[in-house]
Design a protein around this motif. Structure first.
Motif, PDB file in Angstrom:
ATOM      1  N   THR A   4     -11.287   0.883   5.146  1.00  0.00           N
ATOM      2  CA  THR A   4     -11.208   1.504   3.747  1.00  0.00           C
ATOM      3  C   THR A   4      -9.994   2.061   3.440  1.00  0.00           C
ATOM      4  O   THR A   4      -9.600   2.274   2.280  1.00  0.00           O
ATOM      5  CB  THR A   4     -12.228   2.675   3.781  1.00  0.00           C
ATOM      6  N   ASP A   5      -9.168   2.564   4.505  1.00  0.00           N
ATOM      7  CA  ASP A   5      -7.926   3.216   4.082  1.00  0.00           C
ATOM      8  C   ASP A   5      -7.013   2.555   3.194  1.00  0.00           C
ATOM      9  O   ASP A   5      -6.290   3.175   2.177  1.00  0.00           O
ATOM     10  CB  ASP A   5      -7.169   3.516   5.363  1.00  0.00           C
ATOM     11  N   TYR A   6      -6.703   1.259   3.593  1.00  0.00           N
ATOM     12  CA  TYR A   6      -5.843   0.579   2.499  1.00  0.00           C
ATOM     13  C   TYR A   6      -6.440   0.300   1.174  1.00  0.00           C
ATOM     14  O   TYR A   6      -5.604   0.248   0.196  1.00  0.00           O
ATOM     15  CB  TYR A   6      -5.445  -1.078   3.364  1.00  0.00           C
ATOM     16  N   LYS A   8      -8.265   2.473  -0.227  1.00  0.00           N
ATOM     17  CA  LYS A   8      -8.288   3.587  -0.966  1.00  0.00           C
ATOM     18  C   LYS A   8      -6.720   3.734  -1.437  1.00  0.00           C
ATOM     19  O   LYS A   8      -6.413   4.259  -2.581  1.00  0.00           O
ATOM     20  CB  LYS A   8      -8.508   4.694  -0.059  1.00  0.00           C
ATOM     21  N   GLN A   9      -5.768   3.364  -0.927  1.00  0.00           N
ATOM     22  CA  GLN A   9      -4.467   3.488  -1.255  1.00  0.00           C
ATOM     23  C   GLN A   9      -4.065   2.518  -2.519  1.00  0.00           C
ATOM     24  O   GLN A   9      -3.402   2.966  -3.130  1.00  0.00           O
ATOM     25  CB  GLN A   9      -3.506   3.276   0.037  1.00  0.00           C
ATOM     26  N   LEU A  10      -4.575   1.474  -2.384  1.00  0.00           N
ATOM     27  CA  LEU A  10      -4.212   0.381  -3.337  1.00  0.00           C
ATOM     28  C   LEU A  10      -4.842   0.916  -4.564  1.00  0.00           C
ATOM     29  O   LEU A  10      -4.213   0.789  -5.835  1.00  0.00           O
ATOM     30  CB  LEU A  10      -4.975  -0.954  -3.068  1.00  0.00           C
ATOM     31  N   ALA A  12      -5.704   4.217  -5.299  1.00  0.00           N
ATOM     32  CA  ALA A  12      -5.206   5.475  -5.908  1.00  0.00           C
ATOM     33  C   ALA A  12      -3.559   5.322  -6.254  1.00  0.00           C
ATOM     34  O   ALA A  12      -3.190   5.788  -7.186  1.00  0.00           O
ATOM     35  CB  ALA A  12      -5.126   6.365  -4.587  1.00  0.00           C
ATOM     36  N   GLN A  13      -2.997   4.371  -5.477  1.00  0.00           N
ATOM     37  CA  GLN A  13      -1.347   4.654  -5.643  1.00  0.00           C
ATOM     38  C   GLN A  13      -0.907   3.413  -6.552  1.00  0.00           C
ATOM     39  O   GLN A  13       0.035   3.389  -7.410  1.00  0.00           O
ATOM     40  CB  GLN A  13      -0.630   4.495  -4.204  1.00  0.00           C
ATOM     41  N   GLU A  14      -1.548   2.212  -6.277  1.00  0.00           N
ATOM     42  CA  GLU A  14      -1.332   0.988  -7.067  1.00  0.00           C
ATOM     43  C   GLU A  14      -1.761   0.710  -8.180  1.00  0.00           C
ATOM     44  O   GLU A  14      -1.618  -0.107  -9.087  1.00  0.00           O
ATOM     45  CB  GLU A  14      -1.256  -0.290  -5.989  1.00  0.00           C
ATOM     46  N   GLN A  15      -2.986   1.277  -8.540  1.00  0.00           N
ATOM     47  CA  GLN A  15      -4.005   1.156  -9.480  1.00  0.00           C
ATOM     48  C   GLN A  15      -4.159  -0.086  -9.710  1.00  0.00           C
ATOM     49  O   GLN A  15      -4.410  -0.441 -10.848  1.00  0.00           O
ATOM     50  CB  GLN A  15      -3.195   1.824 -10.871  1.00  0.00           C
ATOM     51  N   SER A  42     -10.435   5.903  -8.643  1.00  0.00           N
ATOM     52  CA  SER A  42      -9.582   4.945  -9.679  1.00  0.00           C
ATOM     53  C   SER A  42      -9.377   5.496 -11.142  1.00  0.00           C
ATOM     54  O   SER A  42     -10.370   6.154 -11.592  1.00  0.00           O
ATOM     55  CB  SER A  42     -10.332   3.574  -9.740  1.00  0.00           C
TER      56      SER A  42
END
Length: 78
Positions: A4-6, A8-10, A12-15, A42
């Protein structure tokens, strides 16, 4: 389990605008919880997809969902 970490990062940060689930042996509850969490972080409504052309029972942990025929079998019926 789900990684899940990746994801979530995508979100939150990469939208990113959507995710697709691949893999085996997860529980439906895990996927539901992750989907809800990703939607909550998101800034966009996410498109959620699953690689499930062989049916949900080939995707989720054994016995966790009802077994259905393959989509090709369903399509071949009248």
């Amino acid at each position: 389990g789900l990684k899940t970490d990746y994801a979530k990062q995508l979100v939150a940060q990469e939208q990113v605008g959507g995710i697709i689930f691949y893999g085996k042996n997860t529980l439906p509850q895990e996927q539901i919880a992750l989907t809800q969490e990703l939607q909550s972080i998101s800034s966009l409504p996410l498109i959620i997809a699953m690689d499930a052309e062989h049916g949900l029972d080939s995707w989720f942990a054994e016995g966790s969902v009802m077994s259905w025929p393959l989509n090709i079998t369903v399509g071949a019926t009248a």
